[in-house]
Design a protein around this motif. Structure first.
Motif, PDB file in Angstrom:
ATOM      1  N   ASP A  26      13.905  78.812  51.238  1.00 18.83           N
ATOM      2  CA  ASP A  26      14.479  78.499  52.538  1.00 18.83           C
ATOM      3  C   ASP A  26      14.105  79.575  53.542  1.00 18.83           C
ATOM      4  O   ASP A  26      13.789  79.283  54.706  1.00 18.83           O
ATOM      5  CB  ASP A  26      15.998  78.357  52.413  1.00 18.83           C
ATOM      6  N   GLN A  29      10.509  78.882  54.751  1.00 20.67           N
ATOM      7  CA  GLN A  29      10.363  77.761  55.680  1.00 20.67           C
ATOM      8  C   GLN A  29      10.973  78.090  57.033  1.00 20.67           C
ATOM      9  O   GLN A  29      10.472  77.655  58.057  1.00 20.67           O
ATOM     10  CB  GLN A  29      10.907  76.451  55.098  1.00 20.67           C
ATOM     11  N   THR A  30      12.023  78.899  57.049  1.00 17.32           N
ATOM     12  CA  THR A  30      12.628  79.320  58.315  1.00 17.32           C
ATOM     13  C   THR A  30      11.649  80.190  59.095  1.00 17.32           C
ATOM     14  O   THR A  30      11.498  80.037  60.311  1.00 17.32           O
ATOM     15  CB  THR A  30      13.937  80.092  58.067  1.00 17.32           C
ATOM     16  N   VAL A  35       7.115  72.665  59.677  1.00 13.78           N
ATOM     17  CA  VAL A  35       5.948  72.446  58.824  1.00 13.78           C
ATOM     18  C   VAL A  35       5.275  71.137  59.255  1.00 13.78           C
ATOM     19  O   VAL A  35       5.917  70.102  59.368  1.00 13.78           O
ATOM     20  CB  VAL A  35       6.347  72.405  57.339  1.00 13.78           C
ATOM     21  N   VAL A  56       0.375  75.659  53.292  1.00 20.28           N
ATOM     22  CA  VAL A  56       1.369  75.058  54.186  1.00 20.28           C
ATOM     23  C   VAL A  56       1.076  75.552  55.600  1.00 20.28           C
ATOM     24  O   VAL A  56       0.822  76.731  55.804  1.00 20.28           O
ATOM     25  CB  VAL A  56       2.816  75.375  53.730  1.00 20.28           C
ATOM     26  N   SER A  58       2.335  75.387  59.730  1.00 21.32           N
ATOM     27  CA  SER A  58       3.449  75.080  60.624  1.00 21.32           C
ATOM     28  C   SER A  58       2.967  75.206  62.061  1.00 21.32           C
ATOM     29  O   SER A  58       1.807  75.527  62.305  1.00 21.32           O
ATOM     30  CB  SER A  58       4.598  76.059  60.384  1.00 21.32           C
ATOM     31  N   VAL A  87       9.815  69.848  53.746  1.00 24.66           N
ATOM     32  CA  VAL A  87       9.897  71.264  53.376  1.00 24.66           C
ATOM     33  C   VAL A  87      10.977  71.960  54.208  1.00 24.66           C
ATOM     34  O   VAL A  87      11.753  72.760  53.689  1.00 24.66           O
ATOM     35  CB  VAL A  87       8.532  71.968  53.533  1.00 24.66           C
ATOM     36  N   ASN A  88      11.053  71.634  55.496  1.00 26.31           N
ATOM     37  CA  ASN A  88      12.073  72.232  56.359  1.00 26.31           C
ATOM     38  C   ASN A  88      13.465  71.693  56.038  1.00 26.31           C
ATOM     39  O   ASN A  88      14.448  72.431  56.090  1.00 26.31           O
ATOM     40  CB  ASN A  88      11.775  71.964  57.836  1.00 26.31           C
ATOM     41  N   SER A  91      13.850  72.696  51.363  1.00 22.88           N
ATOM     42  CA  SER A  91      12.757  73.462  50.765  1.00 22.88           C
ATOM     43  C   SER A  91      12.935  73.745  49.278  1.00 22.88           C
ATOM     44  O   SER A  91      11.964  73.856  48.547  1.00 22.88           O
ATOM     45  CB  SER A  91      12.552  74.777  51.513  1.00 22.88           C
ATOM     46  N   GLY A  95      11.698  69.286  48.730  1.00 26.20           N
ATOM     47  CA  GLY A  95      10.488  69.880  49.294  1.00 26.20           C
ATOM     48  C   GLY A  95       9.631  70.653  48.302  1.00 26.20           C
ATOM     49  O   GLY A  95       8.805  71.464  48.708  1.00 26.20           O
TER      50      GLY A  95
END
Length: 125
Positions: A26, A29-30, A35, A56, A58, A87-88, A91, A95
């Motif tokens: 997490d 992804q933050t 993404v 990945v 973004s 994913v967001n 995750s 994800g």
């Protein structure tokens, strides 16, 4: 989750029977933001620990996803190709990126536990 382990590169790996799900945390992804693209490995690919397993991208940056442990790719999450935003949204659940048949399940012991990873994040935030 007790079967989940983490890397300093912000990947997680969760043992499920004799295979392991792999994804990004997490926190990762933050940091990436929204993404927009995910590139997954081919099924049957053999990965060494630390080897690039996926990509990945973004709105902010592109980043590699590294294999937290060695193994053979036995499945990939094709849903991420069509809907990378999963994913967001989740995750460390829906994800996930790939499933590995581990060469050595004991290799998980060299990774961080959830509590250790939480403490690690506090040192870099």
């Amino acid at each position: 989750m007790p079967n989940t382990h983490y890397t300093k590169e912000h990947e997680w790996v969760r043992l499920e029977g004799d295979t392991a799900l792999v994804g990004i945390t997490d926190y990762a992804q933050t940091q990436l933001g929204d993404v927009v693209y995910v590139e997954l490995p081919a099924i049957g690919t053999t990965l060494d620990k630390g080897e690039e397993a996926a990509v990945v991208e973004s709105v902010k940056a592109a980043s590699e996803v590294y294999a937290p442990v060695a193994g053979e790719v036995v499945a990939v999450n094709d849903r991420l190709v069509e809907a990378p935003g999963i994913v967001n949204e989740d995750s460390e659940g829906r994800g996930w990126f790939l499933k590995l048949k581990l060469n050595d399940p004991a290799a998980l012991e060299s990774l961080m536990t959830a509590e250790q990873y939480k403490l690690y994040i506090e040192t870099i935030s």
